[in-house]
Scaffold this motif. Sequence first.
Motif, PDB file in Angstrom:
ATOM      1  N   LYS A 132     -22.629  33.458  28.760  1.00 24.44           N
ATOM      2  CA  LYS A 132     -22.562  32.951  30.139  1.00 24.44           C
ATOM      3  C   LYS A 132     -21.593  33.740  31.000  1.00 24.44           C
ATOM      4  CE  LYS A 132     -23.637  28.248  28.653  1.00 24.44           C
ATOM      5  NZ  LYS A 132     -23.412  26.805  28.875  1.00 24.44           N
ATOM      6  N   GLY A 133     -21.333  34.989  30.657  1.00 20.84           N
ATOM      7  CA  GLY A 133     -20.489  35.839  31.481  1.00 20.84           C
ATOM      8  C   GLY A 133     -18.995  35.633  31.308  1.00 20.84           C
ATOM      9  N   PHE A 134     -18.586  34.878  30.301  1.00 21.57           N
ATOM     10  CA  PHE A 134     -17.166  34.636  30.045  1.00 21.57           C
ATOM     11  C   PHE A 134     -16.559  35.732  29.170  1.00 21.57           C
ATOM     12  CE2 PHE A 134     -16.223  30.544  31.862  1.00 21.57           C
ATOM     13  CZ  PHE A 134     -17.463  29.931  31.975  1.00 21.57           C
ATOM     14  N   GLU A 135     -15.275  35.951  29.351  1.00 20.68           N
ATOM     15  CA  GLU A 135     -14.508  36.838  28.494  1.00 20.68           C
ATOM     16  C   GLU A 135     -13.127  36.233  28.281  1.00 20.68           C
ATOM     17  OE1 GLU A 135     -14.245  40.565  30.650  1.00 20.68           O
ATOM     18  OE2 GLU A 135     -12.370  39.946  31.604  1.00 20.68           O
ATOM     19  N   ALA A 136     -12.446  36.672  27.246  1.00 22.03           N
ATOM     20  CA  ALA A 136     -11.088  36.196  26.980  1.00 22.03           C
ATOM     21  C   ALA A 136     -10.274  37.351  26.423  1.00 22.03           C
ATOM     22  CB  ALA A 136     -11.089  35.025  26.008  1.00 22.03           C
ATOM     23  N   GLU A 137      -8.990  37.300  26.707  1.00 22.41           N
ATOM     24  CA  GLU A 137      -8.100  38.355  26.242  1.00 22.41           C
ATOM     25  C   GLU A 137      -7.016  37.784  25.357  1.00 22.41           C
ATOM     26  OE1 GLU A 137      -6.316  40.727  29.304  1.00 22.41           O
ATOM     27  OE2 GLU A 137      -5.725  42.304  27.876  1.00 22.41           O
ATOM     28  N   PHE A 138      -6.879  38.304  24.166  1.00 21.87           N
ATOM     29  CA  PHE A 138      -5.840  37.914  23.224  1.00 21.87           C
ATOM     30  C   PHE A 138      -4.587  38.739  23.500  1.00 21.87           C
ATOM     31  CE2 PHE A 138      -3.626  36.627  19.601  1.00 21.87           C
ATOM     32  CZ  PHE A 138      -3.276  37.703  18.795  1.00 21.87           C
ATOM     33  N   LYS A 139      -3.487  38.059  23.765  1.00 22.04           N
ATOM     34  CA  LYS A 139      -2.210  38.740  23.979  1.00 22.04           C
ATOM     35  C   LYS A 139      -1.203  38.150  22.993  1.00 22.04           C
ATOM     36  CE  LYS A 139      -2.830  39.911  28.861  1.00 22.04           C
ATOM     37  NZ  LYS A 139      -2.264  39.821  30.233  1.00 22.04           N
ATOM     38  N   ARG A 140      -0.936  38.921  21.944  1.00 22.24           N
ATOM     39  CA  ARG A 140      -0.049  38.434  20.894  1.00 22.24           C
ATOM     40  C   ARG A 140       1.361  38.212  21.429  1.00 22.24           C
ATOM     41  NH1 ARG A 140      -0.397  38.851  15.441  1.00 22.24           N
ATOM     42  NH2 ARG A 140      -2.100  40.361  15.594  1.00 22.24           N
ATOM     43  N   SER A 141       1.813  39.111  22.303  1.00 18.37           N
ATOM     44  CA  SER A 141       3.190  39.019  22.807  1.00 18.37           C
ATOM     45  C   SER A 141       3.415  37.751  23.626  1.00 18.37           C
ATOM     46  CB  SER A 141       3.520  40.247  23.658  1.00 18.37           C
ATOM     47  OG  SER A 141       2.668  40.307  24.777  1.00 18.37           O
ATOM     48  N   GLN A 142       2.356  37.238  24.209  1.00 16.57           N
ATOM     49  CA  GLN A 142       2.463  36.033  25.027  1.00 16.57           C
ATOM     50  C   GLN A 142       1.872  34.813  24.324  1.00 16.57           C
ATOM     51  OE1 GLN A 142       0.846  36.772  28.958  1.00 16.57           O
ATOM     52  NE2 GLN A 142       1.807  38.779  29.074  1.00 16.57           N
ATOM     53  N   SER A 143       1.378  34.991  23.100  1.00 18.24           N
ATOM     54  CA  SER A 143       0.712  33.899  22.365  1.00 18.24           C
ATOM     55  C   SER A 143      -0.335  33.230  23.259  1.00 18.24           C
ATOM     56  CB  SER A 143       1.737  32.868  21.882  1.00 18.24           C
ATOM     57  OG  SER A 143       2.640  33.443  20.975  1.00 18.24           O
ATOM     58  N   SER A 144      -1.124  34.077  23.919  1.00 17.41           N
ATOM     59  CA  SER A 144      -2.105  33.513  24.852  1.00 17.41           C
ATOM     60  C   SER A 144      -3.510  34.019  24.542  1.00 17.41           C
ATOM     61  CB  SER A 144      -1.726  33.858  26.294  1.00 17.41           C
ATOM     62  OG  SER A 144      -1.898  35.238  26.543  1.00 17.41           O
ATOM     63  N   PHE A 145      -4.452  33.251  24.991  1.00 11.67           N
ATOM     64  CA  PHE A 145      -5.876  33.601  24.829  1.00 11.67           C
ATOM     65  C   PHE A 145      -6.589  32.992  26.032  1.00 11.67           C
ATOM     66  CE2 PHE A 145      -9.400  35.269  22.717  1.00 11.67           C
ATOM     67  CZ  PHE A 145     -10.378  34.331  22.449  1.00 11.67           C
ATOM     68  N   ASN A 146      -6.402  33.597  27.200  1.00 11.95           N
ATOM     69  CA  ASN A 146      -6.928  33.047  28.452  1.00 11.95           C
ATOM     70  C   ASN A 146      -8.403  33.401  28.637  1.00 11.95           C
ATOM     71  OD1 ASN A 146      -4.341  32.144  28.823  1.00 11.95           O
ATOM     72  ND2 ASN A 146      -3.841  33.600  30.449  1.00 11.95           N
ATOM     73  N   LEU A 147      -9.116  32.453  29.190  1.00 14.08           N
ATOM     74  CA  LEU A 147     -10.551  32.601  29.439  1.00 14.08           C
ATOM     75  C   LEU A 147     -10.769  32.991  30.885  1.00 14.08           C
ATOM     76  CD1 LEU A 147     -13.452  32.047  28.174  1.00 14.08           C
ATOM     77  CD2 LEU A 147     -13.291  29.808  29.284  1.00 14.08           C
TER      78      LEU A 147
END
Lengths: 114, 115
Positions: free
Chosen positions: B61-76
Amino acid sequence: GAGVSQSPSNKVTEKGKDVELRCDPISGHTALYWYRQSLGQGLEFLIYFQGNSAPDKSGLPSDRFSAERTGGSVSTLTIQRTQQEDSAVYLCASSSGQDSGEQYFGPGTRLTVT
Amino acid sequence: AQSVTQPDIHITVSEGASLELRCNYSYGATPYLFWYVQSPGQGLQLLLKYFSGDTLVQGIKGFEAEFKRSQSSFNLRKPSVHWSDAAEYFCAVLGSGGGADGLTFGKGTHLIIQP
């Protein structure tokens, strides 16, 4: 192909009665999971089956809850002596087992205890 | 034990605008991370997953997410939302015991699309 199916879709029961919820996983999926979704607690993991192995029951909320899986396929979640706090949506998921994170969810059973 | 935080309970976005839903996780090792979407009265549908490798993952559905280990984030993220994207979005992490621990979910973010 067919996805995960659950029955019934809705269940209303009186406090103190027993209920059985059924889950039919995707054909060929060896792993099966039960979750509970409620307004107060969000999504909680309950129990996991891998094939015919005995499950770890430590995630079940109380000893009134039990689950079994017959023949490595269909699973039933049984709640005895239901309480009002058991009201929730009970979700079942399955996965191929080789990639346990990619879980496919059923539509859920909405349980209301009156 | 692992945990997932979704700081935004509700987000309102205009149709056609870009979207970012935040997710922070707590986990001791390399996490397996997921985003699921739930439409009213429906079960959960997997949007995308991160196991290893490229930290920018594409989903349905056109979504992507980025894993950032340094920030403990996985934003959509999604560059342009459609009215049909209105739903509840859940970020999840797989426990250290693999399937035996099940998925640990965040509390969810309710996405509202304004016309």
